[in-house]
Design an enzyme around this catalytic site. Sequence first.
Site, mmCIF file in Angstrom:
data_model
loop_
_atom_site.group_PDB
_atom_site.id
_atom_site.type_symbol
_atom_site.label_atom_id
_atom_site.label_comp_id
_atom_site.label_asym_id
_atom_site.label_seq_id
_atom_site.Cartn_x
_atom_site.Cartn_y
_atom_site.Cartn_z
ATOM 1 N N SER A 204 0.826 -1.222 0.000
ATOM 2 C CA SER A 204 0.000 0.000 0.000
ATOM 3 C C SER A 204 0.851 1.259 0.000
ATOM 4 O O SER A 204 0.569 2.200 -0.748
ATOM 5 C CB SER A 204 -0.976 0.051 1.169
ATOM 6 N N ASP B 203 6.611 2.695 6.619
ATOM 7 C CA ASP B 203 6.471 2.080 5.294
ATOM 8 C C ASP B 203 6.700 3.099 4.187
ATOM 9 O O ASP B 203 7.431 2.847 3.226
ATOM 10 C CB ASP B 203 5.067 1.474 5.138
HETATM 11 C C1 GLA Z 1 2.186 -1.388 9.406
HETATM 12 C C2 GLA Z 1 2.117 0.143 9.465
HETATM 13 C C3 GLA Z 1 3.452 0.730 9.902
HETATM 14 C C4 GLA Z 1 3.946 0.079 11.187
HETATM 15 C C5 GLA Z 1 3.880 -1.438 11.090
HETATM 16 C C6 GLA Z 1 4.176 -2.104 12.405
HETATM 17 O O1 GLA Z 1 3.066 -1.794 8.411
HETATM 18 O O2 GLA Z 1 1.784 0.664 8.200
HETATM 19 O O3 GLA Z 1 3.355 2.126 10.036
HETATM 20 O O4 GLA Z 1 3.227 0.566 12.275
HETATM 21 O O5 GLA Z 1 2.604 -1.898 10.660
HETATM 22 O O6 GLA Z 1 5.478 -1.875 12.769
#
Ligand code: GLA
Length: 382
Positions: free
Chosen positions: A129, A173
């Site tokens: 995403s 991310d």
């Molecule tokens: C998802 C969220 C991130 C982070 C991870 C857990 O990927 O998008 O921002 O919080 O979970 O570390």
Amino acid sequence: MKSSFINTIKEGFIAKFKSEPVLIFSPGRINIIGEHTDYNDGFVFPAAVDKGIVAGIQKSSAKASTAYAMDKDEVFEFSIHDLKTLANGSWQNYIIGVVAEILKKNKKLGNFNFTFGGNIPSGAGMSSSAALENSLVFGLNEVFNLAFTKQEMILISQRAEHNYVGVKCGIMDQYASMFGIENNALLLDCRSLEAKAFKIDFKNYELLLINTNVKHSLSDSAFNDRRLVCENVANLLHIKALRDATTSDLKTIKHKISLEDYQKALFVIQENNRVLLASKAIAAGELGTLGALIYASHEGLKHQYKVSCDELDFLVDQAKLNPHILGARMMGGGFGGCTINLIERSASKVFKTKIAKLYQHKFHTPCSIYAVTLSNGTHVTN
Ligand code: GLA
């Protein structure tokens, strides 16, 4: 592999829109350690990988904008002046969200055509995403000369996810996908958004991902619930975020919160420390220490933060039985997706065959195994 994938998107764009696109590659990410610390203003240790989203984009003189998801063969026509989200879980909401957040910045956008495809399965916990959001904001920035910095772009991607997808994600991310550096992992301070690059050379060890190929429902709401718990505890402690708390601070309010919430907050504080210890271990080449921290991270995610699941736990338990694996844990938000394993290269092949068989036998569905190459962040490609 990557170049033929790029070509497929390019040809798909030309066939549909009869014009040459600007092509963007936006990677997914792994995370060595530091889970659920990003939205607590803490530290994480991600890296961009050579898998992700390829997108083609171009301005359009049509009366509407069109997004085409090649993998699903779905077309979405929309007006940038009348943006409405679709049902929860629709890919279209990422597109709507990014466009809406750009418009909030008072930037001028015209209509555009957008085609994308990916080679990370969604739900793998590798941030397809964020890769999609970044590919769109980066592409729009290119074709409409919006003059956003990369930092502004990742914040747009993140807000798109908060406000239009409904996941109150942190910044890990989007950051890793945008700022990744070939062969490096990034020790990122999620408060200052400053990162230190670490060249990753694990000598006779490598990182192996095993995808459970499951994504349990309710993971988005469970994610948002966890975030709320952390924010409540931070409020009780009169601090901005759990990153500012020590375990002894937490003890002072233990009587004011449930045991479950106490364990969750404790996990965040401990995980944040583990990231810093892991970066020291990597710098010193102490892979045994790194592996132990990775195993400890999984224990916390499972027992304290409670975001693991049977499939992930099974893979980690199997890894523990293998003397050639120094550490393994679930990666990403949880409730499915991948485990990340630090394994001796020479033992990899045997382990892959064995784990594939055991997983199939136990869950009556296959797991998928990927080797990862650390790559550069979102960029124009051809
Ligand atoms: C998802 C969220 C991130 C982070 C991870 C857990 O990927 O998008 O921002 O919080 O979970 O570390």
